[in-house]
Scaffold this active site. Structure first.
Site, PDB file in Angstrom:
ATOM      1  N   THR A  16      27.614  18.003  71.197  1.00 26.37           N
ATOM      2  CA  THR A  16      28.070  18.669  70.095  1.00 26.37           C
ATOM      3  C   THR A  16      29.054  19.689  70.849  1.00 26.37           C
ATOM      4  O   THR A  16      28.950  19.908  72.082  1.00 26.37           O
ATOM      5  CB  THR A  16      26.842  19.858  69.932  1.00 26.37           C
ATOM      6  OG1 THR A  16      27.512  20.795  69.075  1.00 26.37           O
ATOM      7  CG2 THR A  16      26.120  20.209  71.000  1.00 26.37           C
ATOM      8  N   TYR A  70      20.675  25.905  71.184  1.00 26.11           N
ATOM      9  CA  TYR A  70      21.101  24.481  70.644  1.00 26.11           C
ATOM     10  C   TYR A  70      21.996  23.853  71.615  1.00 26.11           C
ATOM     11  O   TYR A  70      21.976  22.643  72.057  1.00 26.11           O
ATOM     12  CB  TYR A  70      21.708  24.737  69.223  1.00 26.11           C
ATOM     13  CG  TYR A  70      22.182  23.564  68.893  1.00 26.11           C
ATOM     14  CD1 TYR A  70      21.809  22.135  68.474  1.00 26.11           C
ATOM     15  CD2 TYR A  70      23.853  23.213  68.454  1.00 26.11           C
ATOM     16  CE1 TYR A  70      22.083  20.985  68.074  1.00 26.11           C
ATOM     17  CE2 TYR A  70      24.495  22.011  67.990  1.00 26.11           C
ATOM     18  CZ  TYR A  70      23.779  20.937  67.936  1.00 26.11           C
ATOM     19  OH  TYR A  70      24.090  19.740  67.454  1.00 26.11           O
TER      20      TYR A  70
END
Ligand code: UDP
Length: 331
Positions: free
Chosen positions: A117, A142
């Site tokens: 990501t 995350y």
């Protein structure tokens, strides 16, 4: 040769499965169905309900299905949730990936493609599209949980016969242009999905989190990539590994940003529905502007995006919202 898709019953994973089928690949899907849907697995594809952290089960599956490559999507993906429940992210995204990597090594699987990501970059120190060699400074559990997995893959690859591609996604959106699968997650938090639900009358309104950022219209800027282009990047990555490629990390985006307010305008325009929008405070963990420098993917893997069009992204997402109503009724 079989490709294992972890998280193959989820949003991006289910699009990957169709991309592989379109290229006549044999596929096995592993998904624990916590956020995925078994009905999204095409008939004829082997589906196994399992947790990727269950290493002995994964080793058995990798051997049984003669897997030559793993495309690993399974994980948790909501930035704000990761701030509230960080250990869930370190378990699902980091700990479980560790077991999967070891299962691959123990069973001789040599090719591993990992869904990472843009959150690994944190807040860019420079303006404009961000390149892969930028400082990695995630600002949420995350992002950190994904970066830790990137590092594990790198180190395991240096020590073992494991070759990898790491793809860092910017904002993935839209749904399969043939209407075969889409984003079905209940309680969605991602911008285009939320706006399309509002346009489809599934929610009474939506919020804009922050209009006081140092951007042109004050809302955050993101690089939205159509999910069909994103999964095609994985297919070219698979071929890179099968042709002897050993390690590669690249951004996936179009190198073009749209603001949150631009996106909402597009959803209103394409849907013809002027739904209610409420401007509220900033959301914790949001980065003002994030766009991808995707030159590396375009030049080294010859990836050519075909759907770089915000209205097309939005219209495909709106079509899927309509379709979901009929799927849910019949499910
Ligand atoms: N956003 C928003 N309202 C929503 C969902 C998202 O204003 O209902 C904003 C969010 O604050 C961020 C951008 O849209 O600035 C993209 O957020 P998303 O959760 O889609 O993806 P992220 O970039 O966090 O991975």
């Amino acid at each position: 040769m079989t490709v294992m898709v972890t998280g193959g019953a989820g949003y991006i994973g289910s699009h990957m499965v169709w991309e592989l089928l379109d290229h006549n690949e044999k596929v096995v899907v592993v998904d624990n169905l916590v956020t995925g849907f078994e009905w999204s697995v095409p008939s004829g594809v082997t589906f196994v309900k399992a947790d990727i952290g269950d290493q002995s089960k994964m080793e058995a599956l990798l051997s049984e299905h003669n897997v030559d490559a793993i495309i690993h999507f399974a994980g948790s993906v909501v930035v704000p949730e990761s701030l509230e429940d960080p250990l869930k992210y370190y378990r699902n995204n980091t700990g479980n990936s560790r077991n999967l990597i070891e299962a691959a090594i123990n069973t001789g699987v040599k090719r591993f493609i990992f869904s990472s990501t843009a959150a690994v970059y944190g807040e860019p120190l420079t303006t404009g599209p961000i390149a892969e060699n930028a400082i990695l400074n995630p600002m949420s559990p995350y992002g950190t949980s994904k970066l830790m997995t990137e590092l594990m893959i790198r180190d395991a690859s240096a020590a073992h016969d494991l070759h990898y591609v790491i793809l860092r996604y910017f904002n993935v959106a839209g749904c399969d242009l043939e209407g075969r699968t889409g984003q079905s997650t209940a309680g969605a938090t991602h911008l285009i999905k939320v706006a399309c639900e509002a346009a489809a009358g599934k929610r009474p309104m939506m919020k804009v989190f922050g209009t006081d950022y140092d951007t042109e219209d004050g809302s955050c800027i993101r690089d939205f990539i159509h999910v069909n282009d994103l999964v095609n990047a994985h297919y070219v990555a698979l071929n890179f590994l099968r042709n002897g490629g050993q390690k590669f990390t690249a951004n996936c985006g179009y190198s073009r940003g749209y603001s949150v307010l631009d996106v909402i305008k597009a959803v209103k325009r394409v849907s013809g529905n002027d739904f209610r929008v409420v401007k509220t405070d900033r959301r914790a963990g949001d980065i003002p502007a994030l766009t991808a420098n995707s030159n590396r993917l375009r030049t080294r893997l010859e990836w050519e995006p075909k759907h770089d069009d915000l209205d097309l992204i939005v219209s495909s997402a709106l079509e899927w919202e309509k379709k979901l109503l009929t799927i849910r009724k019949s499910a």
